[in-house]
Design a protein around this motif. Structure first.
Motif, PDB file in Angstrom:
ATOM      1  N   HIS A 126       0.849  -1.191   0.000  1.00  0.00           N
ATOM      2  CA  HIS A 126       0.000   0.000   0.000  1.00  0.00           C
ATOM      3  C   HIS A 126       0.886   1.242   0.000  1.00  0.00           C
ATOM      4  CE1 HIS A 126      -3.731  -2.174   1.329  1.00  0.00           C
ATOM      5  NE2 HIS A 126      -2.816  -3.028   1.772  1.00  0.00           N
ATOM      6  N   ASP A 127       0.395   2.335  -0.628  1.00  0.00           N
ATOM      7  CA  ASP A 127       1.147   3.590  -0.559  1.00  0.00           C
ATOM      8  C   ASP A 127       0.754   4.346   0.710  1.00  0.00           C
ATOM      9  OD1 ASP A 127      -1.343   4.698  -1.080  1.00  0.00           O
ATOM     10  OD2 ASP A 127      -0.829   5.464  -3.069  1.00  0.00           O
ATOM     11  N   ALA A 151       8.826  -6.964  -5.200  1.00  0.00           N
ATOM     12  CA  ALA A 151       7.930  -5.815  -5.373  1.00  0.00           C
ATOM     13  C   ALA A 151       8.484  -4.894  -6.462  1.00  0.00           C
ATOM     14  CB  ALA A 151       7.800  -5.055  -4.060  1.00  0.00           C
ATOM     15  N   VAL A 152       7.581  -4.227  -7.181  1.00  0.00           N
ATOM     16  CA  VAL A 152       7.994  -3.244  -8.182  1.00  0.00           C
ATOM     17  C   VAL A 152       8.612  -2.053  -7.463  1.00  0.00           C
ATOM     18  CG1 VAL A 152       7.174  -1.697  -9.994  1.00  0.00           C
ATOM     19  CG2 VAL A 152       6.227  -4.000  -9.800  1.00  0.00           C
ATOM     20  N   GLY A 153       7.999  -1.665  -6.343  1.00  0.00           N
ATOM     21  CA  GLY A 153       8.516  -0.561  -5.539  1.00  0.00           C
ATOM     22  C   GLY A 153       7.923  -0.614  -4.144  1.00  0.00           C
ATOM     23  N   LEU A 154       8.674  -0.077  -3.201  1.00  0.00           N
ATOM     24  CA  LEU A 154       8.203  -0.010  -1.819  1.00  0.00           C
ATOM     25  C   LEU A 154       8.091   1.466  -1.440  1.00  0.00           C
ATOM     26  CD1 LEU A 154      10.421  -2.847  -0.314  1.00  0.00           C
ATOM     27  CD2 LEU A 154       8.005  -2.978  -0.891  1.00  0.00           C
ATOM     28  N   VAL A 160       3.266  -2.674   4.117  1.00  0.00           N
ATOM     29  CA  VAL A 160       3.210  -3.985   3.495  1.00  0.00           C
ATOM     30  C   VAL A 160       2.367  -4.870   4.391  1.00  0.00           C
ATOM     31  CG1 VAL A 160       4.535  -6.018   2.824  1.00  0.00           C
ATOM     32  CG2 VAL A 160       5.443  -3.750   2.364  1.00  0.00           C
ATOM     33  N   VAL A 161       1.340  -5.499   3.815  1.00  0.00           N
ATOM     34  CA  VAL A 161       0.468  -6.405   4.569  1.00  0.00           C
ATOM     35  C   VAL A 161       0.736  -7.820   4.060  1.00  0.00           C
ATOM     36  CG1 VAL A 161      -1.915  -7.014   5.132  1.00  0.00           C
ATOM     37  CG2 VAL A 161      -1.286  -4.619   4.827  1.00  0.00           C
ATOM     38  N   VAL A 162       1.067  -8.706   5.006  1.00  0.00           N
ATOM     39  CA  VAL A 162       1.399 -10.087   4.675  1.00  0.00           C
ATOM     40  C   VAL A 162       0.369 -11.011   5.303  1.00  0.00           C
ATOM     41  CG1 VAL A 162       3.119 -11.905   4.934  1.00  0.00           C
ATOM     42  CG2 VAL A 162       3.851  -9.549   4.544  1.00  0.00           C
ATOM     43  N   VAL A 163      -0.116 -11.984   4.523  1.00  0.00           N
ATOM     44  CA  VAL A 163      -1.058 -12.987   5.021  1.00  0.00           C
ATOM     45  C   VAL A 163      -0.456 -14.365   4.761  1.00  0.00           C
ATOM     46  CG1 VAL A 163      -3.382 -13.934   4.850  1.00  0.00           C
ATOM     47  CG2 VAL A 163      -3.018 -11.490   4.483  1.00  0.00           C
ATOM     48  N   ALA A 164      -0.225 -15.124   5.843  1.00  0.00           N
ATOM     49  CA  ALA A 164       0.269 -16.500   5.726  1.00  0.00           C
ATOM     50  C   ALA A 164      -0.906 -17.435   5.977  1.00  0.00           C
ATOM     51  CB  ALA A 164       1.380 -16.760   6.738  1.00  0.00           C
ATOM     52  N   VAL A 165      -1.076 -18.424   5.098  1.00  0.00           N
ATOM     53  CA  VAL A 165      -2.208 -19.354   5.182  1.00  0.00           C
ATOM     54  C   VAL A 165      -1.669 -20.781   5.232  1.00  0.00           C
ATOM     55  CG1 VAL A 165      -4.326 -20.129   4.040  1.00  0.00           C
ATOM     56  CG2 VAL A 165      -3.613 -17.742   3.846  1.00  0.00           C
ATOM     57  N   ASP A 166      -2.219 -21.610   6.140  1.00  0.00           N
ATOM     58  CA  ASP A 166      -1.796 -23.013   6.221  1.00  0.00           C
ATOM     59  C   ASP A 166      -2.736 -23.905   5.419  1.00  0.00           C
ATOM     60  OD1 ASP A 166      -4.041 -23.280   7.823  1.00  0.00           O
ATOM     61  OD2 ASP A 166      -2.953 -23.770   9.637  1.00  0.00           O
ATOM     62  N   LEU A 167      -2.479 -25.207   5.430  1.00  0.00           N
ATOM     63  CA  LEU A 167      -3.298 -26.156   4.663  1.00  0.00           C
ATOM     64  C   LEU A 167      -4.764 -26.119   5.062  1.00  0.00           C
ATOM     65  CD1 LEU A 167      -1.044 -29.333   4.518  1.00  0.00           C
ATOM     66  CD2 LEU A 167      -1.681 -27.845   2.637  1.00  0.00           C
TER      67      LEU A 167
END
Length: 179
Positions: A126-127, A151-154, A160-167
């Protein structure tokens, strides 16, 4: 609770005797215990949440048993006295953990762990105004723990939002501000 050893009378008996005793077998041992009844106390909010979470985990485990590939995966992780169902419930009960997010030039490196397996990691940039600039899936690194997203740019002031997903579909969200 008592463990029964070499008793011919109780070798074939299982179940409840009257309203007093319950006899059952676990891991090859015969156990005799006082019969338990339902609690007379009203469940707490945390207990109700745990029951709901367990219901969801059990439903996931039932669905997993229909997929031979996932069933074999969970069975391979089972220890003595455990089965694929137990492992699937355990996986569905806990969410993955995002341990660290670091930046290497324009790469976002996410360290994510789960007791079983992290299925995917999604990254959203996100900007400063909160508008989504880009999003995509990270790629698992060679060490099996770090996930890489180019990423193209930071943008400075963004996030930065990160989502980790398990099985099991459990997701963990973590957000990092860019300075």
């Amino acid at each position: 609770m008592a463990l029964v050893k070499d008793n011919i009378l109780l070798q074939l008996v299982r179940g409840t005797l009257g309203d007093q005793l319950t006899i059952y077998e676990r891991n090859g041992q015969i156990i005799m215990a006082k019969k338990r009844g339902p609690s007379k106390k009203k469940p707490t909010k945390k207990q109700l949440e745990a029951r709901y979470k367990m219901t969801i985990a059990a439903a996931y485990a039932q669905a997993i048993l229909k997929d031979p590939e996932l069933k074999a995966y969970y069975k391979s992780l089972a220890g003595p006295g455990q089965n694929a169902y137990n492992m699937a419930v355990k996986d569905a009960y806990k969410s993955p953990e995002i341990q660290h997010i670091r930046f290497e030039e324009t790469d976002v490196v996410v360290t994510a762990k789960d007791e079983f397996r992290v299925a995917e990691v999604d990254v959203c940039v996100h900007d400063a105004a909160g508008v989504v600039q880009e999003r995509g899936k990270a790629v698992l690194g060679r060490n099996g723990v770090d996930w890489y997203y180019r990423a193209v740019g930071l943008p400075v002031g963004g996030k930065v939002v990160v989502v980790a997903v398990d099985l099991a579909g459990n997701g963990t969200v973590r957000e990092v501000r860019l300075e």
